[in-house]
Motif scaffolding. Sequence first.
Motif, PDB file in Angstrom:
ATOM      1  N   PRO A  51       0.807  -1.218   0.000  1.00 59.68           N
ATOM      2  CA  PRO A  51       0.000   0.000   0.000  1.00 59.68           C
ATOM      3  C   PRO A  51       0.845   1.276   0.000  1.00 59.68           C
ATOM      4  CG  PRO A  51      -0.968  -1.608   1.476  1.00 59.68           C
ATOM      5  CD  PRO A  51       0.373  -2.167   1.034  1.00 59.68           C
ATOM      6  N   GLY A  52       0.506   2.162  -0.941  1.00 59.15           N
ATOM      7  CA  GLY A  52       1.181   3.439  -1.055  1.00 59.15           C
ATOM      8  C   GLY A  52       2.565   3.395  -1.670  1.00 59.15           C
ATOM      9  N   GLU A  53       3.043   2.195  -2.043  1.00 58.65           N
ATOM     10  CA  GLU A  53       4.391   2.066  -2.595  1.00 58.65           C
ATOM     11  C   GLU A  53       4.442   1.400  -3.965  1.00 58.65           C
ATOM     12  OE1 GLU A  53       7.350   0.420   0.016  1.00 58.65           O
ATOM     13  OE2 GLU A  53       6.425   1.381   1.765  1.00 58.65           O
ATOM     14  N   ARG A  54       3.845   0.209  -4.070  1.00 61.35           N
ATOM     15  CA  ARG A  54       4.031  -0.558  -5.309  1.00 61.35           C
ATOM     16  C   ARG A  54       2.891  -1.562  -5.502  1.00 61.35           C
ATOM     17  NH1 ARG A  54       9.187  -3.107  -4.807  1.00 61.35           N
ATOM     18  NH2 ARG A  54       8.107  -4.764  -3.740  1.00 61.35           N
ATOM     19  N   ILE A  55       2.549  -1.762  -6.787  1.00 56.23           N
ATOM     20  CA  ILE A  55       1.588  -2.781  -7.196  1.00 56.23           C
ATOM     21  C   ILE A  55       2.239  -3.550  -8.341  1.00 56.23           C
ATOM     22  CG2 ILE A  55      -0.666  -3.233  -8.234  1.00 56.23           C
ATOM     23  CD1 ILE A  55      -1.572  -0.546  -6.951  1.00 56.23           C
ATOM     24  N   VAL A  56       2.236  -4.877  -8.236  1.00 54.07           N
ATOM     25  CA  VAL A  56       2.755  -5.721  -9.314  1.00 54.07           C
ATOM     26  C   VAL A  56       1.612  -6.613  -9.786  1.00 54.07           C
ATOM     27  CG1 VAL A  56       4.465  -7.433 -10.026  1.00 54.07           C
ATOM     28  CG2 VAL A  56       5.074  -5.701  -8.302  1.00 54.07           C
ATOM     29  N   GLU A  57       1.341  -6.539 -11.088  1.00 53.44           N
ATOM     30  CA  GLU A  57       0.282  -7.333 -11.698  1.00 53.44           C
ATOM     31  C   GLU A  57       0.858  -8.154 -12.846  1.00 53.44           C
ATOM     32  OE1 GLU A  57      -3.315  -4.662 -12.529  1.00 53.44           O
ATOM     33  OE2 GLU A  57      -1.694  -3.235 -12.163  1.00 53.44           O
ATOM     34  N   GLU A  58       0.272  -9.296 -13.079  1.00 53.88           N
ATOM     35  CA  GLU A  58       0.556 -10.084 -14.277  1.00 53.88           C
ATOM     36  C   GLU A  58      -0.746 -10.170 -15.047  1.00 53.88           C
ATOM     37  OE1 GLU A  58       4.051 -13.096 -12.706  1.00 53.88           O
ATOM     38  OE2 GLU A  58       1.986 -13.843 -12.793  1.00 53.88           O
ATOM     39  N   ILE A  59      -0.690  -9.870 -16.348  1.00 53.39           N
ATOM     40  CA  ILE A  59      -1.914  -9.950 -17.145  1.00 53.39           C
ATOM     41  C   ILE A  59      -1.685 -10.775 -18.409  1.00 53.39           C
ATOM     42  CG2 ILE A  59      -2.706  -7.705 -16.287  1.00 53.39           C
ATOM     43  CD1 ILE A  59      -2.382  -6.756 -19.236  1.00 53.39           C
ATOM     44  N   ASP A  60      -2.773 -11.399 -18.815  1.00 54.41           N
ATOM     45  CA  ASP A  60      -2.815 -12.173 -20.055  1.00 54.41           C
ATOM     46  C   ASP A  60      -4.042 -11.719 -20.828  1.00 54.41           C
ATOM     47  OD1 ASP A  60      -0.689 -14.417 -19.820  1.00 54.41           O
ATOM     48  OD2 ASP A  60      -1.693 -14.425 -17.873  1.00 54.41           O
ATOM     49  N   ILE A  92       3.114  -5.859 -15.048  1.00 55.47           N
ATOM     50  CA  ILE A  92       2.985  -4.412 -14.896  1.00 55.47           C
ATOM     51  C   ILE A  92       3.338  -4.064 -13.458  1.00 55.47           C
ATOM     52  CG2 ILE A  92       1.462  -2.411 -15.024  1.00 55.47           C
ATOM     53  CD1 ILE A  92      -0.331  -4.091 -16.906  1.00 55.47           C
ATOM     54  N   THR A  93       4.370  -3.253 -13.292  1.00 58.22           N
ATOM     55  CA  THR A  93       4.776  -2.790 -11.967  1.00 58.22           C
ATOM     56  C   THR A  93       4.531  -1.288 -11.903  1.00 58.22           C
ATOM     57  OG1 THR A  93       6.474  -4.511 -11.834  1.00 58.22           O
ATOM     58  CG2 THR A  93       6.674  -2.649 -10.300  1.00 58.22           C
ATOM     59  N   THR A  94       3.715  -0.887 -10.948  1.00 58.42           N
ATOM     60  CA  THR A  94       3.408   0.523 -10.739  1.00 58.42           C
ATOM     61  C   THR A  94       3.992   0.927  -9.401  1.00 58.42           C
ATOM     62  OG1 THR A  94       1.342   0.261 -11.962  1.00 58.42           O
ATOM     63  CG2 THR A  94       1.563   2.246 -10.616  1.00 58.42           C
ATOM     64  N   THR A  95       4.793   2.002  -9.411  1.00 59.76           N
ATOM     65  CA  THR A  95       5.390   2.489  -8.169  1.00 59.76           C
ATOM     66  C   THR A  95       4.908   3.905  -7.898  1.00 59.76           C
ATOM     67  OG1 THR A  95       7.375   3.202  -9.349  1.00 59.76           O
ATOM     68  CG2 THR A  95       7.452   1.030  -8.305  1.00 59.76           C
ATOM     69  N   VAL A 131       4.181   8.675 -10.305  1.00 61.00           N
ATOM     70  CA  VAL A 131       3.639   7.346 -10.596  1.00 61.00           C
ATOM     71  C   VAL A 131       4.395   6.829 -11.810  1.00 61.00           C
ATOM     72  CG1 VAL A 131       1.582   6.003 -11.181  1.00 61.00           C
ATOM     73  CG2 VAL A 131       1.372   8.046  -9.727  1.00 61.00           C
ATOM     74  N   THR A 132       5.044   5.682 -11.659  1.00 58.30           N
ATOM     75  CA  THR A 132       5.795   5.073 -12.754  1.00 58.30           C
ATOM     76  C   THR A 132       5.194   3.713 -13.063  1.00 58.30           C
ATOM     77  OG1 THR A 132       7.812   6.232 -12.124  1.00 58.30           O
ATOM     78  CG2 THR A 132       8.079   4.302 -13.544  1.00 58.30           C
ATOM     79  N   VAL A 133       4.915   3.488 -14.337  1.00 56.12           N
ATOM     80  CA  VAL A 133       4.362   2.220 -14.807  1.00 56.12           C
ATOM     81  C   VAL A 133       5.406   1.570 -15.708  1.00 56.12           C
ATOM     82  CG1 VAL A 133       2.506   1.118 -16.116  1.00 56.12           C
ATOM     83  CG2 VAL A 133       2.014   3.152 -14.723  1.00 56.12           C
ATOM     84  N   VAL A 134       5.782   0.342 -15.364  1.00 58.54           N
ATOM     85  CA  VAL A 134       6.739  -0.421 -16.159  1.00 58.54           C
ATOM     86  C   VAL A 134       6.033  -1.692 -16.611  1.00 58.54           C
ATOM     87  CG1 VAL A 134       8.960  -1.617 -16.193  1.00 58.54           C
ATOM     88  CG2 VAL A 134       8.697   0.493 -14.855  1.00 58.54           C
ATOM     89  N   CYS A 135       5.912  -1.874 -17.923  1.00 59.50           N
ATOM     90  CA  CYS A 135       5.285  -3.069 -18.505  1.00 59.50           C
ATOM     91  C   CYS A 135       6.390  -3.920 -19.121  1.00 59.50           C
ATOM     92  CB  CYS A 135       4.272  -2.676 -19.565  1.00 59.50           C
ATOM     93  SG  CYS A 135       2.933  -1.636 -18.950  1.00 59.50           S
ATOM     94  N   GLU A 136       6.593  -5.108 -18.552  1.00 67.64           N
ATOM     95  CA  GLU A 136       7.640  -6.006 -19.029  1.00 67.64           C
ATOM     96  C   GLU A 136       7.020  -7.164 -19.806  1.00 67.64           C
ATOM     97  OE1 GLU A 136      11.001  -6.383 -15.900  1.00 67.64           O
ATOM     98  OE2 GLU A 136       9.088  -6.202 -14.794  1.00 67.64           O
ATOM     99  N   ASP A 137       7.764  -7.667 -20.763  1.00 68.07           N
ATOM    100  CA  ASP A 137       7.319  -8.778 -21.610  1.00 68.07           C
ATOM    101  C   ASP A 137       6.037  -8.429 -22.363  1.00 68.07           C
ATOM    102  OD1 ASP A 137       9.499 -10.363 -20.846  1.00 68.07           O
ATOM    103  OD2 ASP A 137       8.431 -11.134 -19.102  1.00 68.07           O
ATOM    104  N   VAL A 138       6.037  -7.245 -22.971  1.00 63.38           N
ATOM    105  CA  VAL A 138       4.882  -6.774 -23.734  1.00 63.38           C
ATOM    106  C   VAL A 138       4.694  -7.696 -24.941  1.00 63.38           C
ATOM    107  CG1 VAL A 138       3.931  -4.846 -25.054  1.00 63.38           C
ATOM    108  CG2 VAL A 138       5.323  -4.396 -23.006  1.00 63.38           C
ATOM    109  N   PRO A 139       3.491  -8.243 -25.130  1.00 62.43           N
ATOM    110  CA  PRO A 139       3.270  -9.107 -26.293  1.00 62.43           C
ATOM    111  C   PRO A 139       3.581  -8.377 -27.597  1.00 62.43           C
ATOM    112  CG  PRO A 139       1.472  -9.354 -24.729  1.00 62.43           C
ATOM    113  CD  PRO A 139       2.308  -8.188 -24.262  1.00 62.43           C
ATOM    114  N   GLU A 140       4.136  -9.087 -28.543  1.00 64.73           N
ATOM    115  CA  GLU A 140       4.610  -8.479 -29.785  1.00 64.73           C
ATOM    116  C   GLU A 140       3.502  -7.830 -30.605  1.00 64.73           C
ATOM    117  OE1 GLU A 140       4.713 -12.340 -32.768  1.00 64.73           O
ATOM    118  OE2 GLU A 140       6.540 -11.771 -31.709  1.00 64.73           O
TER     119      GLU A 140
END
Length: 159
Positions: free
Chosen positions: A91-100, A114-117, A127-136
């Motif tokens: 809470p108030g620091e970071r959220i990590v999600e995996e989506i398909d 998706i990691t939101t800090t 607010v920083t959003v980092v999306c890793e392994d973005v589908p092609e």
Amino acid sequence: MPTSSGKKRTDTASRVIAASPQALYRAFVDPAAIASWRPPQGMKAEIHTFDPREGGDYRMSFLYTEPDPEVQGKTSDHIDTFEGRFVGLIPGERIVEEIDFVSDDPAFRGTMTITTTFRPVSGGTEVTVVCEDVPEGIGESDHKAGIASSLANLAAFVE
């Protein structure tokens, strides 16, 4: 698209929002809130399930509000449906999600993380959003524009 090292692409966006990290975090874990701000411009959200706890999952769809014959949805003509899992919640620091994405098109397959800090700064929270392994199948410029649009919506929602 995979890079020459075989890794998938990472897309990132940041924005300073005039709100506390706690207020921003709450906007991510309230289904009514997230439905109002997360869809990028030109889309609206439908929340099917939403369990905002570590290990909880969700399913939502983004529906194109003004369908364009030139733009194809990932799930059907004018809908992007995705299933997500909350991997980490601080809470108030970071959220990590995996989506398909729910799609028959192999270009949209694979799990995107998706990691939101939330970092307190002068004037609010970065607010920083980092999306890793973005589908092609997701175009880089479209994705970055979509993330920026969602962050603008989030700012309008909480400020």
